[in-house]
Design a protein around this motif. Structure first.
Motif, PDB file in Angstrom:
ATOM      1  N   ARG A  69      10.958  -3.438 -14.004  1.00 22.63           N
ATOM      2  CA  ARG A  69       9.539  -3.676 -14.264  1.00 22.63           C
ATOM      3  C   ARG A  69       9.102  -5.003 -13.654  1.00 22.63           C
ATOM      4  NH1 ARG A  69       7.410  -4.734 -20.263  1.00 22.63           N
ATOM      5  NH2 ARG A  69       8.546  -6.661 -19.815  1.00 22.63           N
ATOM      6  N   ALA A  70       9.977  -6.007 -13.777  1.00 22.76           N
ATOM      7  CA  ALA A  70       9.634  -7.312 -13.209  1.00 22.76           C
ATOM      8  C   ALA A  70       9.507  -7.230 -11.689  1.00 22.76           C
ATOM      9  CB  ALA A  70      10.688  -8.344 -13.598  1.00 22.76           C
ATOM     10  N   LEU A  71      10.397  -6.460 -11.051  1.00 20.86           N
ATOM     11  CA  LEU A  71      10.308  -6.309  -9.603  1.00 20.86           C
ATOM     12  C   LEU A  71       9.022  -5.579  -9.205  1.00 20.86           C
ATOM     13  CD1 LEU A  71      13.972  -5.441  -8.534  1.00 20.86           C
ATOM     14  CD2 LEU A  71      12.719  -7.564  -8.160  1.00 20.86           C
ATOM     15  N   CYS A  72       8.618  -4.581 -10.011  1.00 16.50           N
ATOM     16  CA  CYS A  72       7.364  -3.889  -9.725  1.00 16.50           C
ATOM     17  C   CYS A  72       6.178  -4.843  -9.850  1.00 16.50           C
ATOM     18  CB  CYS A  72       7.184  -2.696 -10.673  1.00 16.50           C
ATOM     19  SG  CYS A  72       8.277  -1.303 -10.320  1.00 16.50           S
ATOM     20  N   ASP A  73       6.194  -5.659 -10.911  1.00 15.32           N
ATOM     21  CA  ASP A  73       5.118  -6.638 -11.077  1.00 15.32           C
ATOM     22  C   ASP A  73       5.082  -7.605  -9.905  1.00 15.32           C
ATOM     23  OD1 ASP A  73       4.435  -5.485 -13.474  1.00 15.32           O
ATOM     24  OD2 ASP A  73       5.538  -6.933 -14.703  1.00 15.32           O
ATOM     25  N   LEU A  74       6.266  -8.003  -9.468  1.00 12.94           N
ATOM     26  CA  LEU A  74       6.344  -8.929  -8.349  1.00 12.94           C
ATOM     27  C   LEU A  74       5.809  -8.290  -7.068  1.00 12.94           C
ATOM     28  CD1 LEU A  74       7.299 -11.600  -7.149  1.00 12.94           C
ATOM     29  CD2 LEU A  74       9.584 -10.607  -6.933  1.00 12.94           C
ATOM     30  N   ALA A  75       6.174  -7.029  -6.846  1.00 16.27           N
ATOM     31  CA  ALA A  75       5.686  -6.325  -5.662  1.00 16.27           C
ATOM     32  C   ALA A  75       4.163  -6.198  -5.682  1.00 16.27           C
ATOM     33  CB  ALA A  75       6.342  -4.947  -5.563  1.00 16.27           C
ATOM     34  N   VAL A  76       3.615  -5.898  -6.861  1.00 12.17           N
ATOM     35  CA  VAL A  76       2.156  -5.799  -6.994  1.00 12.17           C
ATOM     36  C   VAL A  76       1.510  -7.138  -6.678  1.00 12.17           C
ATOM     37  CG1 VAL A  76       0.291  -5.507  -8.663  1.00 12.17           C
ATOM     38  CG2 VAL A  76       2.153  -3.846  -8.578  1.00 12.17           C
ATOM     39  N   HIS A  77       2.125  -8.225  -7.185  1.00 10.39           N
ATOM     40  CA  HIS A  77       1.592  -9.559  -6.921  1.00 10.39           C
ATOM     41  C   HIS A  77       1.539  -9.841  -5.428  1.00 10.39           C
ATOM     42  CE1 HIS A  77       1.088 -13.907  -7.210  1.00 10.39           C
ATOM     43  NE2 HIS A  77       2.149 -14.052  -6.439  1.00 10.39           N
ATOM     44  N   HIS A  78       2.610  -9.514  -4.729  1.00  9.48           N
ATOM     45  CA  HIS A  78       2.653  -9.766  -3.284  1.00  9.48           C
ATOM     46  C   HIS A  78       1.636  -8.897  -2.542  1.00  9.48           C
ATOM     47  CE1 HIS A  78       5.883 -12.626  -2.462  1.00  9.48           C
ATOM     48  NE2 HIS A  78       6.549 -12.099  -3.474  1.00  9.48           N
TER      49      HIS A  78
ATOM     50  N   ASP B 125      -1.136  -7.642  -3.738  1.00 11.36           N
ATOM     51  CA  ASP B 125      -2.489  -8.149  -4.022  1.00 11.36           C
ATOM     52  C   ASP B 125      -2.807  -9.368  -3.173  1.00 11.36           C
ATOM     53  OD1 ASP B 125      -2.971  -6.167  -5.842  1.00 11.36           O
ATOM     54  OD2 ASP B 125      -2.522  -7.373  -7.616  1.00 11.36           O
ATOM     55  N   ASP B 126      -1.814 -10.280  -3.064  1.00 13.72           N
ATOM     56  CA  ASP B 126      -2.018 -11.455  -2.213  1.00 13.72           C
ATOM     57  C   ASP B 126      -2.232 -11.052  -0.760  1.00 13.72           C
ATOM     58  OD1 ASP B 126       0.247 -13.812  -3.878  1.00 13.72           O
ATOM     59  OD2 ASP B 126      -1.800 -13.178  -4.323  1.00 13.72           O
ATOM     60  N   LEU B 127      -1.411 -10.089  -0.295  1.00 13.82           N
ATOM     61  CA  LEU B 127      -1.528  -9.636   1.086  1.00 13.82           C
ATOM     62  C   LEU B 127      -2.894  -9.016   1.343  1.00 13.82           C
ATOM     63  CD1 LEU B 127      -0.333  -9.082   3.872  1.00 13.82           C
ATOM     64  CD2 LEU B 127       0.675  -6.977   2.948  1.00 13.82           C
ATOM     65  N   SER B 128      -3.365  -8.192   0.417  1.00 13.06           N
ATOM     66  CA  SER B 128      -4.668  -7.558   0.579  1.00 13.06           C
ATOM     67  C   SER B 128      -5.784  -8.597   0.617  1.00 13.06           C
ATOM     68  CB  SER B 128      -4.916  -6.568  -0.562  1.00 13.06           C
ATOM     69  OG  SER B 128      -6.168  -5.933  -0.417  1.00 13.06           O
ATOM     70  N   GLN B 129      -5.665  -9.620  -0.251  1.00 12.41           N
ATOM     71  CA  GLN B 129      -6.676 -10.672  -0.281  1.00 12.41           C
ATOM     72  C   GLN B 129      -6.688 -11.463   1.028  1.00 12.41           C
ATOM     73  OE1 GLN B 129      -6.074 -13.605  -3.297  1.00 12.41           O
ATOM     74  NE2 GLN B 129      -7.994 -14.642  -2.911  1.00 12.41           N
ATOM     75  N   HIS B 130      -5.513 -11.808   1.533  1.00 14.12           N
ATOM     76  CA  HIS B 130      -5.438 -12.601   2.756  1.00 14.12           C
ATOM     77  C   HIS B 130      -5.936 -11.799   3.965  1.00 14.12           C
ATOM     78  CE1 HIS B 130      -2.075 -15.111   0.685  1.00 14.12           C
ATOM     79  NE2 HIS B 130      -3.283 -15.477   0.317  1.00 14.12           N
TER      80      HIS B 130
ATOM     81  N   SER C 237      -5.718  -0.846   4.791  1.00 18.25           N
ATOM     82  CA  SER C 237      -5.541   0.518   4.268  1.00 18.25           C
ATOM     83  C   SER C 237      -4.076   0.783   3.926  1.00 18.25           C
ATOM     84  CB  SER C 237      -6.041   1.539   5.299  1.00 18.25           C
ATOM     85  OG  SER C 237      -7.425   1.377   5.541  1.00 18.25           O
ATOM     86  N   GLN C 238      -3.167   0.352   4.793  1.00 13.13           N
ATOM     87  CA  GLN C 238      -1.741   0.532   4.505  1.00 13.13           C
ATOM     88  C   GLN C 238      -1.335  -0.226   3.248  1.00 13.13           C
ATOM     89  OE1 GLN C 238       0.637  -0.423   7.949  1.00 13.13           O
ATOM     90  NE2 GLN C 238      -0.753   0.644   9.338  1.00 13.13           N
ATOM     91  N   THR C 239      -1.857  -1.457   3.103  1.00 12.67           N
ATOM     92  CA  THR C 239      -1.536  -2.247   1.911  1.00 12.67           C
ATOM     93  C   THR C 239      -2.041  -1.558   0.654  1.00 12.67           C
ATOM     94  OG1 THR C 239      -1.703  -4.265   3.232  1.00 12.67           O
ATOM     95  CG2 THR C 239      -1.787  -4.515   0.845  1.00 12.67           C
ATOM     96  N   GLN C 240      -3.250  -1.000   0.710  1.00 14.47           N
ATOM     97  CA  GLN C 240      -3.792  -0.313  -0.457  1.00 14.47           C
ATOM     98  C   GLN C 240      -2.984   0.929  -0.810  1.00 14.47           C
ATOM     99  OE1 GLN C 240      -7.810   0.244   0.913  1.00 14.47           O
ATOM    100  NE2 GLN C 240      -8.522  -1.751   0.107  1.00 14.47           N
ATOM    101  N   ARG C 241      -2.504   1.660   0.203  1.00 16.30           N
ATOM    102  CA  ARG C 241      -1.650   2.821  -0.085  1.00 16.30           C
ATOM    103  C   ARG C 241      -0.342   2.397  -0.742  1.00 16.30           C
ATOM    104  NH1 ARG C 241      -3.700   4.572   4.980  1.00 16.30           N
ATOM    105  NH2 ARG C 241      -1.828   3.825   6.057  1.00 16.30           N
ATOM    106  N   LEU C 242       0.245   1.311  -0.236  1.00 18.07           N
ATOM    107  CA  LEU C 242       1.466   0.805  -0.857  1.00 18.07           C
ATOM    108  C   LEU C 242       1.214   0.370  -2.298  1.00 18.07           C
ATOM    109  CD1 LEU C 242       2.986  -1.317   2.050  1.00 18.07           C
ATOM    110  CD2 LEU C 242       3.958   0.750   1.061  1.00 18.07           C
ATOM    111  N   ARG C 243       0.060  -0.263  -2.518  1.00 20.45           N
ATOM    112  CA  ARG C 243      -0.292  -0.717  -3.867  1.00 20.45           C
ATOM    113  C   ARG C 243      -0.377   0.465  -4.825  1.00 20.45           C
ATOM    114  NH1 ARG C 243      -1.806  -2.368  -8.436  1.00 20.45           N
ATOM    115  NH2 ARG C 243      -2.862  -4.370  -8.758  1.00 20.45           N
TER     116      ARG C 243
ATOM    117  N   ASP D  58       2.035   1.111  -8.088  1.00 22.47           N
ATOM    118  CA  ASP D  58       1.440   1.346  -9.407  1.00 22.47           C
ATOM    119  C   ASP D  58       2.052   2.573 -10.073  1.00 22.47           C
ATOM    120  OD1 ASP D  58      -1.954   0.159  -8.824  1.00 22.47           O
ATOM    121  OD2 ASP D  58      -0.238  -0.791  -9.809  1.00 22.47           O
ATOM    122  N   ALA D  59       2.272   3.633  -9.289  1.00 24.36           N
ATOM    123  CA  ALA D  59       2.871   4.853  -9.853  1.00 24.36           C
ATOM    124  C   ALA D  59       4.287   4.589 -10.342  1.00 24.36           C
ATOM    125  CB  ALA D  59       2.862   5.962  -8.803  1.00 24.36           C
TER     126      ALA D  59
END
Length: 501
Positions: A57-66, A68-73, A25-31, A35-36
Motif C-alpha cells: 500500500r505504501a508503494l502504491c501511495d508513493l507511486a501515486v505521489h510521483h 501526481d507530481d509528474l502530471s503537475q510538472h 495522457s500517458q501519465t493519467q492512464r498510469l495514474r 488507483d485500481a
C-alpha cells in the motif's frame, strides 16, 4: 541593425505542445491503473496486520505521489512559466554545521542512485520487546551495513540535523503517544558525511488492549527529488527575475525613446511662419513656398521584446533650413537607446551650430571613438534649404535616401562614408541634390524587412502608390501597410519628406 554577436546563433526551440500532451495522457492512464491496484490492496488489508500488504500500500501511495507530481510538472511545462513558487519546502538544505558534513549529493554506491525500490525502506520499533527491524534498503539509505541492524528510537535523533530533530521528536510523539499516523521530512547525516533528505510516513501498531505496541514506518530517500524541486524553483525564480529585469529595461528604453524622438502626431510642415527654429511638432502656421511636408513612423521588432537604437529626426534650424536624419545603432535595450539619445543630441547640437553634414559625421565618429560604450552606427544626415530646394547630405554606411519623381524612384548616389565607430579618423564626404516641387524623399533604416538588402527595391516598387498619395503621412501609411506584417528581427524607422510647390 542586429548585433553581430547573435547573427550565427539559432534560437532554442521549445518542446512541441502535442508531445507534452501525449506524455500527460500517458501519465493519467498510469495514474488510473495505480488507483485500481491501490483499491485492491486497500481491500486486502482490511482486518489484517500483514506488513507485506502495508508495504504494498505504501508503494502504491508513493507511486501515486510521483505520478501526481509528474502530471503537475508536465502541465506547467505545457502552460509555460509557472506562477510564483512558494518558499522552500521542509527538508530543503539550510546548511550543516561548519566542517561537520559534506554537501548533499548523490553518494557513489550504485544502489543509492538506482531504482525507486532501492530508495525506499521500512522500519519497525517494537515497544514491548525493544526489537528494531530495518529493511536492508533502509540500512543502505543511511549508509549502514545491514548486518549492523537499525537504529533505536534513542539513537535515531543523533543522526538527524540538529535543526530537524524537533521534527523527528514530534513525529515519534504523535505516533507513540497520540496514536496518530505520521508524515514528515528531515535530513540525516550518514557516517560518511553525506547528507540525505528522508521522507517518513508511519503509523502505530496497536496491541489487543488498544495501546501502542510498535511503530511501523516507510522511509523514502527524497534527496534527488528535493534537489530537482529546488533546481526547478531556482531556475523558475531566476527566469522570473530576468523577465522582470527585461520588462523594466524595456519600459525604461521605451520612455527614453519617447522622450528623445520627435513627438509627432500627424504630418508636419517646415519652415513655419513666425517661428525661428525649434523641435518638430511645436505647431505654427505653414510657410508658403518650397515647404517640406514631413511624416515618420517607428516600427518595433517582431521577434525581440527589446527596443533598439533606431531613430528618425527633423529639426527646423535657426537659419530656416531643416535637419533630416535617420540612423541605427547596434544592440537593443537601455544601452542602445541611451546611446541613440546621446548621438541624436549631438547631431542636433552640431546642426544648430551650423556644422555641415560631412564634418558633422566625422565628429560623431570621434565621439564614438572616445565613448565608454563603443558601438557601430549607420546614419544619414541631410540639411534641406527651402530657398534653393537643395539637400546637402552625408552618410555613414547607411542605405541612401530614395528620391521619387514623376512616378518613378531611384536611390541617390551616396557620398563616401563608413560606419560610425568602425575606424578612427574617418572622413565623410557630402553630396548636393537639387529637388523639385512634388519630389518625395524617403529615408529609412534597414530593419523594415528581415532581408535588409531588398528593402530599397521594395520601397521603389511603391512608386505608383506614392504618386497618388496626397500627403507625406499617407505615404508613411503606405509603407507601414507594405511592411507591417514583416517578421522583423530588428526595429526600423522611416522618414518621408515631400517638397512643396
Amino acid at each position: 541593425m542586429p548585433s553581430p554577436r547573435s547573427a550565427d546563433h539559432s534560437a532554442v526551440q521549445p518542446p512541441q505542445r502535442g508531445t507534452v500532451d501525449a506524455l500527460i495522457s500517458q501519465t493519467q492512464r498510469l495514474r488510473g491503473g495505480i488507483d485500481a491496484v491501490r483499491r485492491e490492496t486497500t481491500a486486502d488489508i482490511a482486518g489484517t496486520d500483514d506488513p507485506q500488504l502495508r508495504w504494498q500500500r505504501a508503494l502504491c501511495d508513493l507511486a501515486v505521489h510521483h505520478l501526481d507530481d509528474l502530471s503537475q510538472h508536465l502541465g506547467q511545462l505545457r502552460e509555460g512559466l509557472p506562477a510564483d513558487q512558494p518558499g522552500a519546502e521542509l527538508g530543503a538544505d539550510t546548511g550543516a554545521p561548519a566542517g561537520a558534513v559534506k554537501a548533499e549529493s548523490a553518494p557513489s554506491p550504485a544502489a543509492d542512485r538506482g531504482s525507486l525500490v532501492s530508495r525506499v525502506g521500512s522500519a519497525e520499533w517494537n515497544l514491548l520487546t525493544d526489537e528494531v527491524i530495518w529493511s536492508d534498503e533502509l540500512c543502505r539509505i543511511f549508509g549502514r551495513d545491514p548486518g549492523d541492524g537499525g537504529l533505536t528510537l534513542d539513537e535515531f535523533p543523533s543522526w538527524v540535523f540538529s535543526e530537524d530533530q524537533p521534527i523527528l521528536t514530534a513525529l515519534v510523539t504523535d505516533c507513540l503517544v497520540d496514536g496518530k499516523p505520521i508524515v514528515g521530512e528531515f535530513r540525516v547525516v550518514r557516517v560518511d558525511g553525506v547528507v540525505r533528505t528522508v521522507h517518513m510516513a508511519g503509523e502505530p501498531v496497536l496491541d489487543t488492549d488498544g495501546s501502542t505496541a510498535s511503530m511501523w514506518a516507510v522511509l523514502r530517500d527524497v534527496s534527488e527529488l528535493r534537489r530537482s524541486e529546488r533546481a526547478v524553483r531556482e531556475s523558475s525564480d531566476s527566469l522570473q527575475r530576468r523577465r522582470h529585469v527585461a520588462r523594466t529595461e524595456r519600459r525604461l528604453a521605451v520612455e527614453l525613446q519617447e522622450a528623445v524622438l520627435p513627438p509627432w502626431r500627424g504630418a508636419l510642415r517646415f519652415p513655419r511662419s513666425g517661428h525661428s527654429g525649434g523641435f518638430a511638432g511645436d505647431g505654427g502656421a505653414p510657410a508658403e513656398g518650397a515647404a517640406l511636408d514631413l511624416a515618420a513612423h517607428y516600427l518595433p521588432s517582431e521577434t525581440s521584446a527589446q527596443i533598439g537604437g533606431d531613430w528618425y529626426d527633423a529639426l527646423e534650424l535657426p537659419d530656416g533650413r531643416t535637419l533630416l536624419s535617420v540612423g541605427d545603432l547596434t544592440g537593443h535595450g537601455v544601452a542602445a537607446t541611451s546611446g541613440m539619445a546621446m548621438l541624436l543630441g549631438a547631431v542636433r547640437g552640431m546642426a544648430v551650430a551650423g556644422i555641415e553634414p560631412g564634418p558633422l559625421m566625422g565628429r560623431l565618429n570621434q565621439l564614438l571613438d572616445v565613448s565608454s560604450q563603443p558601438a557601430l552606427v549607420s546614419a544619414v544626415c541631410g540639411r534641406y534649404d527651402p530657398g534653393t530646394r537643395t539637400l546637402v547630405w552625408s552618410q555613414a554606411g547607411h542605405p541612401a535616401p530614395l528620391l521619387f519623381r514623376d512616378g518613378t524612384g531611384s536611390a541617390l548616389r551616396p557620398p563616401d562614408g563608413v560606419l560610425l565607430g568602425a575606424t578612427t579618423g574617418a572622413t565623410y564626404a557630402q553630396a548636393d541634390e537639387r529637388l523639385e516641387p512634388g519630389d518625395l524623399l524617403v529615408m529609412y533604416t534597414g530593419g523594415l524587412a528581415q532581408d535588409a538588402t531588398v528593402v530599397g527595391e521594395r520601397l521603389l516598387g511603391l512608386a505608383p502608390r506614392f504618386t497618388v498619395a496626397r500627403s507625406a503621412q499617407e505615404c508613411v501609411r503606405t509603407v507601414v501597410e507594405a511592411f507591417g506584417d514583416e517578421r522583423r528581427e530588428d526595429d526600423a524607422c522611416v522618414l518621408i519628406a515631400r517638397i512643396g510647390a
